[in-house]
Write a protein that holds these residues in place. Structure first.
Motif, PDB file in Angstrom:
ATOM      1  N   GLU A 109       0.813  -1.221   0.000  1.00 20.27           N
ATOM      2  CA  GLU A 109       0.000   0.000   0.000  1.00 20.27           C
ATOM      3  C   GLU A 109       0.847   1.271   0.000  1.00 20.27           C
ATOM      4  O   GLU A 109       0.436   2.302  -0.544  1.00 20.27           O
ATOM      5  N   LYS A 110       1.992   1.227   0.642  1.00 17.40           N
ATOM      6  CA  LYS A 110       2.880   2.384   0.751  1.00 17.40           C
ATOM      7  C   LYS A 110       2.131   3.628   1.277  1.00 17.40           C
ATOM      8  O   LYS A 110       2.277   4.730   0.764  1.00 17.40           O
ATOM      9  N   LYS A 111       1.320   3.394   2.282  1.00 18.30           N
ATOM     10  CA  LYS A 111       0.599   4.503   2.916  1.00 18.30           C
ATOM     11  C   LYS A 111       1.114   4.693   4.350  1.00 18.30           C
ATOM     12  O   LYS A 111       1.469   3.731   5.019  1.00 18.30           O
ATOM     13  N   PRO A 112       1.148   5.934   4.790  1.00 20.28           N
ATOM     14  CA  PRO A 112       1.612   6.190   6.170  1.00 20.28           C
ATOM     15  C   PRO A 112       0.766   5.412   7.191  1.00 20.28           C
ATOM     16  O   PRO A 112      -0.436   5.238   7.025  1.00 20.28           O
ATOM     17  N   LEU A 113       1.420   4.980   8.251  1.00 20.51           N
ATOM     18  CA  LEU A 113       0.763   4.210   9.300  1.00 20.51           C
ATOM     19  C   LEU A 113       1.295   4.678  10.653  1.00 20.51           C
ATOM     20  O   LEU A 113       2.514   4.833  10.833  1.00 20.51           O
ATOM     21  N   PHE A 114       0.361   4.887  11.605  1.00 19.22           N
ATOM     22  CA  PHE A 114       0.765   5.313  12.945  1.00 19.22           C
ATOM     23  C   PHE A 114      -0.002   4.493  13.988  1.00 19.22           C
ATOM     24  O   PHE A 114      -1.147   4.106  13.779  1.00 19.22           O
ATOM     25  N   GLY A 115       0.637   4.246  15.138  1.00 20.57           N
ATOM     26  CA  GLY A 115      -0.034   3.610  16.279  1.00 20.57           C
ATOM     27  C   GLY A 115      -0.239   2.124  16.165  1.00 20.57           C
ATOM     28  O   GLY A 115      -1.149   1.577  16.805  1.00 20.57           O
ATOM     29  N   TRP A 116       0.618   1.456  15.382  1.00 22.94           N
ATOM     30  CA  TRP A 116       0.502  -0.002  15.306  1.00 22.94           C
ATOM     31  C   TRP A 116       1.228  -0.584  16.527  1.00 22.94           C
ATOM     32  O   TRP A 116       2.433  -0.447  16.654  1.00 22.94           O
ATOM     33  N   GLU A 117       0.424  -1.228  17.407  1.00 23.95           N
ATOM     34  CA  GLU A 117       1.005  -1.764  18.640  1.00 23.95           C
ATOM     35  C   GLU A 117       1.334  -3.235  18.453  1.00 23.95           C
ATOM     36  O   GLU A 117       0.522  -4.018  17.975  1.00 23.95           O
ATOM     37  N   LEU A 118       2.580  -3.573  18.851  1.00 23.39           N
ATOM     38  CA  LEU A 118       3.051  -4.954  18.782  1.00 23.39           C
ATOM     39  C   LEU A 118       3.522  -5.394  20.167  1.00 23.39           C
ATOM     40  O   LEU A 118       4.192  -4.633  20.867  1.00 23.39           O
ATOM     41  N   VAL A 119       3.132  -6.597  20.551  1.00 27.50           N
ATOM     42  CA  VAL A 119       3.593  -7.162  21.812  1.00 27.50           C
ATOM     43  C   VAL A 119       4.679  -8.176  21.506  1.00 27.50           C
ATOM     44  O   VAL A 119       4.460  -9.138  20.753  1.00 27.50           O
ATOM     45  N   GLU A 159       7.714 -11.054  22.353  1.00 30.77           N
ATOM     46  CA  GLU A 159       7.761 -12.264  23.174  1.00 30.77           C
ATOM     47  C   GLU A 159       8.332 -11.969  24.557  1.00 30.77           C
ATOM     48  O   GLU A 159       8.043 -12.683  25.524  1.00 30.77           O
ATOM     49  N   THR A 160       9.085 -10.932  24.704  1.00 30.11           N
ATOM     50  CA  THR A 160       9.682 -10.566  25.998  1.00 30.11           C
ATOM     51  C   THR A 160       8.670  -9.867  26.896  1.00 30.11           C
ATOM     52  O   THR A 160       8.968  -9.554  28.054  1.00 30.11           O
ATOM     53  N   GLY A 161       7.469  -9.578  26.372  1.00 28.53           N
ATOM     54  CA  GLY A 161       6.475  -8.864  27.145  1.00 28.53           C
ATOM     55  C   GLY A 161       6.487  -7.381  26.900  1.00 28.53           C
ATOM     56  O   GLY A 161       5.611  -6.650  27.371  1.00 28.53           O
ATOM     57  N   THR A 162       7.459  -6.910  26.148  1.00 28.18           N
ATOM     58  CA  THR A 162       7.544  -5.481  25.840  1.00 28.18           C
ATOM     59  C   THR A 162       6.507  -5.128  24.784  1.00 28.18           C
ATOM     60  O   THR A 162       6.244  -5.911  23.863  1.00 28.18           O
ATOM     61  N   THR A 163       5.926  -3.937  24.916  1.00 30.42           N
ATOM     62  CA  THR A 163       4.977  -3.442  23.921  1.00 30.42           C
ATOM     63  C   THR A 163       5.604  -2.272  23.188  1.00 30.42           C
ATOM     64  O   THR A 163       6.137  -1.350  23.818  1.00 30.42           O
ATOM     65  N   VAL A 164       5.581  -2.343  21.849  1.00 28.16           N
ATOM     66  CA  VAL A 164       6.163  -1.261  21.054  1.00 28.16           C
ATOM     67  C   VAL A 164       5.099  -0.715  20.112  1.00 28.16           C
ATOM     68  O   VAL A 164       4.124  -1.399  19.781  1.00 28.16           O
ATOM     69  N   GLU A 165       5.293   0.539  19.701  1.00 22.32           N
ATOM     70  CA  GLU A 165       4.397   1.184  18.749  1.00 22.32           C
ATOM     71  C   GLU A 165       5.190   1.477  17.470  1.00 22.32           C
ATOM     72  O   GLU A 165       6.252   2.097  17.531  1.00 22.32           O
ATOM     73  N   VAL A 166       4.654   1.013  16.339  1.00 25.30           N
ATOM     74  CA  VAL A 166       5.370   1.156  15.058  1.00 25.30           C
ATOM     75  C   VAL A 166       4.673   2.224  14.211  1.00 25.30           C
ATOM     76  O   VAL A 166       3.444   2.236  14.112  1.00 25.30           O
ATOM     77  N   ASN A 206       9.183   2.223  22.328  1.00 21.77           N
ATOM     78  CA  ASN A 206       8.817   1.348  23.448  1.00 21.77           C
ATOM     79  C   ASN A 206       7.708   2.038  24.282  1.00 21.77           C
ATOM     80  O   ASN A 206       7.934   3.070  24.912  1.00 21.77           O
ATOM     81  N   ILE A 207       6.518   1.461  24.269  1.00 23.22           N
ATOM     82  CA  ILE A 207       5.393   2.069  25.021  1.00 23.22           C
ATOM     83  C   ILE A 207       4.898   1.119  26.120  1.00 23.22           C
ATOM     84  O   ILE A 207       3.739   1.173  26.528  1.00 23.22           O
ATOM     85  N   THR A 208       5.800   0.284  26.615  1.00 24.10           N
ATOM     86  CA  THR A 208       5.376  -0.708  27.616  1.00 24.10           C
ATOM     87  C   THR A 208       4.741  -0.048  28.840  1.00 24.10           C
ATOM     88  O   THR A 208       3.659  -0.441  29.300  1.00 24.10           O
ATOM     89  N   ARG A 209       5.411   0.993  29.393  1.00 32.90           N
ATOM     90  CA  ARG A 209       4.881   1.652  30.590  1.00 32.90           C
ATOM     91  C   ARG A 209       3.529   2.306  30.295  1.00 32.90           C
ATOM     92  O   ARG A 209       2.581   2.185  31.071  1.00 32.90           O
ATOM     93  N   LYS A 210       3.462   2.999  29.173  1.00 32.77           N
ATOM     94  CA  LYS A 210       2.217   3.646  28.791  1.00 32.77           C
ATOM     95  C   LYS A 210       1.110   2.611  28.609  1.00 32.77           C
ATOM     96  O   LYS A 210      -0.033   2.814  29.050  1.00 32.77           O
TER      97      LYS A 210
END
Length: 810
Positions: free
Chosen positions: A100-110, A112-119, A139-143
């Motif tokens: 698609e080559k379209k901008p993307l914001f706020g994709w949350e991934l969990v 395996e270490t339990g950390t949550t990141v936003e791509v 890294n948005i784990t705390r949030k």
């Protein structure tokens, strides 16, 4: 080319030779590499074929291994899939982004270490040509954890609100509903869709209360205060319920009020119970009044014939009788005395419970009172094998100030109880001084006997109304079960306590403590306060009008009048009495309150209101069998001078004649009441008559008590105010009782009366009339502030007087 760090391949910067765009800040002329290298986010750059061409240090540190240079996109996906949860979903999403080559914001991934990141994905174009992509990883784990905790708490509180009996809703500034909870829908009967946007006042508040409800909302918004109130509401089905509402303002992030939130609890059951309790209280009060009126009526009906019986027994005793007749008369007197005691007990307990029994403070000789009681019961016991003893503390050597009449009744009841249950052995009266503080003496009285005793498991019953320790006691010994109940309430009325304790050598020992004021006047060797000798009374010249319709009472009174050689006339009804009163003047009017043709109170008022009447100033003595405190107040308000309670003895009637038919004696009594032989004149703003009678010529002693009052009263009032502020009414009652006599001792008798009224208001521990109690307390404080300087000035004058009398030649 490497994939990270300062050796990573640089993205070519724009031609620095080109001039910067007009009005563009210098920072915008920096190469993009400057920003990518210094951001706190992990950065991955892919070229136009989605091959990895650069990563910054932040991302490299977070990956378990470096990303190889020119790594194809498919291989990148394979490299990253083991690191995330849901790898297949991750791979599908990555491929979709590539296509698609379209901008993307706020994709949350969990991970395996339990950390949550936003791509975040940003495609880079140069005109229509695609040049590559920038991938940002934060890294948005705390949030994420904070947001999850907020969601959990919100869910928890929503569940609580929905399941509690607390219906909650939110409204805007105009009262329109913006949010409702399930519990609110459950209470109201409406669905959420039916309520949103509706005005809460219009929907739920009855029309007659809507103005009040809107005024409450305006008050909450304008004064910015939370409110708690109860209100009746109308539900969807038309039924009405009572709710307790607690409402508060809701604010936006800038602190501006945006509406309100309210919690409503259904209190219909409590309201119903409250109404039932109020009705029960009203019915109980009506029953109490009815009981009092019934007892007053029965008192009259019983005492009227009893008066004749007792009177005739006294008259019969004075005639010539043979031994058998004397025995019959003694039985008649004894039986009528028992009947009178039962009637008096029932009336006494009613007066105490109604709060109509007043405490009257005066000087008395405690040793004389106790010895007199001992002698009375010694005669009563006669030849029975029971001795009666009295032990008095040597420290009780001054005249005390207190209610000796109530003390005498307490001891009479306890001694009568001991005499009833003691067939042989000993009855003992003991009095000891327990403590002395602030001119108050606490005296401990003990009445002990060797009678049948009281089982320990029955001790809590004996002070209750109409209760006796054992079921067969009434059959064996008689009695109403009121004697000890009266004793307990009288002791508490005087500010004391009573209980039963073990005492060696005795089976029963009643112990009670009472406070008294110390007059500091020593008891003389004879134990009798010096008095003037009164002259012999004569009544030959007196004329008395007797208004009485009961034939037995008439016969009794006529016998006494003839015995004392008094001229009298009889009227058996109101009209006859009026005729006699209009015909001539009398020296005394003896009148029953209940007479045919006219109420005795009406007749008294008629006499007093006509200034041309012969007898407008003639003393009127009411003879009545209604021995209630409110009766005394009523008859005196009607203009009646004195009261003689039926049944009365010849001596009691003689005292009335001595009081009102002997002019010389009246003058002598008045002289004793107001005479001041010391030469000191008390301040006119104080109760001069009371102070003169109290202190006689002992101004030095008076000065001592005034000094104690001045030194302590303000601190005591402060203590009392502090206790009032805490709402501890039991302590307030104790403090009021403690302070009450102090005011009379310095001539502030009206403050003592107000203290008595306040104490009566608090007799159950809580104010029966809170507004009246508050008003009385405020009046007392105001009077103390007003008259304290007067008392202080009086004390200084007394000291000067005493010093001058001590040094007459200086």
């Amino acid at each position: 080319m490497t994939s990270k760090g300062k050796n990573a391949r640089k993205i070519p910067a724009p031609d620095t030779a080109l001039p910067a765009a007009r009005d563009t800040p210098d920072i915008c002329s920096l190469p993009i590499h400057a920003w990518l290298s210094h951001t706190s986010a992990g950065i991955l750059v892919t070229d136009e074929d989605f091959r990895c061409c650069w990563t910054n240090d932040v991302l490299s540190r977070r990956l378990p291994q470096p990303i190889p240079e020119n790594l194809p996109f498919d291989d990148l996906i394979l490299l990253l899939k083991p690191l995330v949860t849901g790898p297949d979903t991750f791979a599908a999403r990555m491929n979709a982004i590539r296509s698609e080559k379209k901008p993307l914001f706020g994709w949350e991934l969990v991970l395996e270490t339990g950390t949550t990141v936003e791509v975040a994905y940003t495609p880079v174009f140069d005109g229509p040509g695609f040049k590559g992509s920038i991938w940002q990883v934060i890294n948005i784990t705390r949030k994420y954890h904070v947001q999850e905790e907020i969601k959990r708490n919100e869910h928890k509180f929503r569940v609580m609100l929905n399941n509690l009996n607390a219906a909650m809703c939110e409204t805007d500034l105009d009262g329109n509903i913006t949010r409702v909870y399930e519990s609110f829908c459950r209470l109201s009967g409406y669905t959420e869709a039916e309520l949103l946007g509706k005005n809460i006042t219009d929907v739920f508040v009855p029309e007659e209360n809507r103005a009040f409800a809107r005024a409450l909302r305006r008050k909450r918004l304008s004064e910015n205060v939370p409110l708690v109130y109860d209100m009746e509401i109308v539900l969807k089905d038309g039924s009405r319920r009572w709710v307790l509402a607690s409402s508060a303002n809701v604010y936006d992030r800038n602190g501006n009020i945006t509406g309100g939130a309210g919690i409503h609890m259904d209190i219909t059951g409590q309201k119903r119970l409250q109404r039932e309790l109020e009705n029960a209280r009203r019915l109980a009060e009506e029953a109490r009044i009815a009981q009092k009126d019934f007892l007053a009526s029965m008192s009259h009906e019983i005492r009227t014939p009893l008066n004749a019986i007792i009177g005739m027994a006294h008259l019969l005793e004075e005639t010539s009788l043979d031994p058998q007749q004397k025995e019959y008369v003694n039985i008649l007197k004894h039986s009528s005395g028992i009947l009178l005691g039962i009637v008096s007990d029932i009336l006494d307990i009613s007066r105490i419970e109604a709060g109509e029994l007043q405490v009257n403070q005066r000087e008395f000789n405690p040793r004389e009172l106790i010895q007199s009681l001992r002698h009375t019961f010694e005669l009563k016991l006669g030849r029975r094998p029971v001795s009666i003893t009295a032990e008095l503390d040597a420290n009780l050597n001054t005249w005390l100030i207190g209610d000796d009449v109530l003390l005498n009744q307490i001891l009479l009841n306890l001694l009568g109880n001991a005499e009833k249950f003691t067939s042989e052995g000993e009855i003992a009266i003991k009095a000891t001084q327990e403590s002395w503080l602030d001119n108050t003496i606490w005296v401990r009285f003990r009445v002990c006997d060797t009678g049948i005793g009281i089982p320990k498991d029955k001790l809590e019953l004996i002070f209750r109304n109409y209760k006796q320790a054992e079921a067969d006691i009434r059959e064996k010994y008689g009695g109403t079960g009121l004697g000890l109940a009266i004793v307990k309430q009288l002791v508490e009325l005087l500010g004391g306590t009573i209980n039963v304790e073990d005492c060696q050598g005795y089976n029963t020992c009643f112990v009670f403590d009472l406070p008294f004021m110390d007059s500091r006047k020593p008891i003389s060797a004879s134990g009798i306060k010096p008095r003037k000798k009164l002259k012999q009374r004569t009544f030959e010249e007196a004329r008395v009008l007797v208004v009485e319709d009961n034939q037995m009472n008439l016969r009794y009174m006529m016998s006494l009048l003839e015995k004392y050689k008094i001229n009298y006339q009889l009227a058996t009804n109101g009209p006859d009495a009026t005729w006699f009163l209009n015909a001539r003047q009398y020296d005394l009017i003896l009148m029953d309150i209940r007479i045919p043709g006219m109420n005795g109170l009406e007749l008294a008022q008629q006499i007093r209101t006509d200034e041309n009447q012969f007898n407008v100033a003639t003393p009127i003595v009411a003879t009545t069998a209604v021995a209630m405190e409110n009766t005394a107040a009523t008859v005196r308000a009607a203009g009646i001078t004195d009261i003689l309670i039926k049944p009365y003895t010849p001596d009691q009637l003689l005292q009335i004649f001595n009081k009102y038919l002997n002019e010389e004696e009246t003058e002598l009594i008045m002289e004793e009441e107001v005479q001041n032989i010391s030469g000191f004149e008390f301040h006119p703003e104080l109760d001069v008559k009371y102070l003169t009678a109290l202190y006689e010529n002992n101004i030095s002693y008076a000065a001592d008590l005034f000094e104690i009052f001045i030194r302590t009263i303000r601190d005591e009032i402060k203590k009392l105010k502090a206790i009032v502020d805490t709402g501890d009414w039991e302590r307030v009652k104790f403090q009021v009782h403690k302070l009450k006599p102090n005011f009379a001792m310095v001539g502030l008798t009206w403050i003592s009366a107000k203290m008595q009224e306040l104490e009566n208001n608090l007799r159950t521990g809580e104010p029966q009339q809170p507004e009246s109690a508050a008003r009385l307390f405020d009046e007392i404080v105001a009077d103390v502030d007003k008259y304290y300087p007067v008392v202080d000035e009086e004390y200084a004058r007394m000291r000067e007087f005493v010093d001058a009398a001590s040094h007459p030649h200086q």
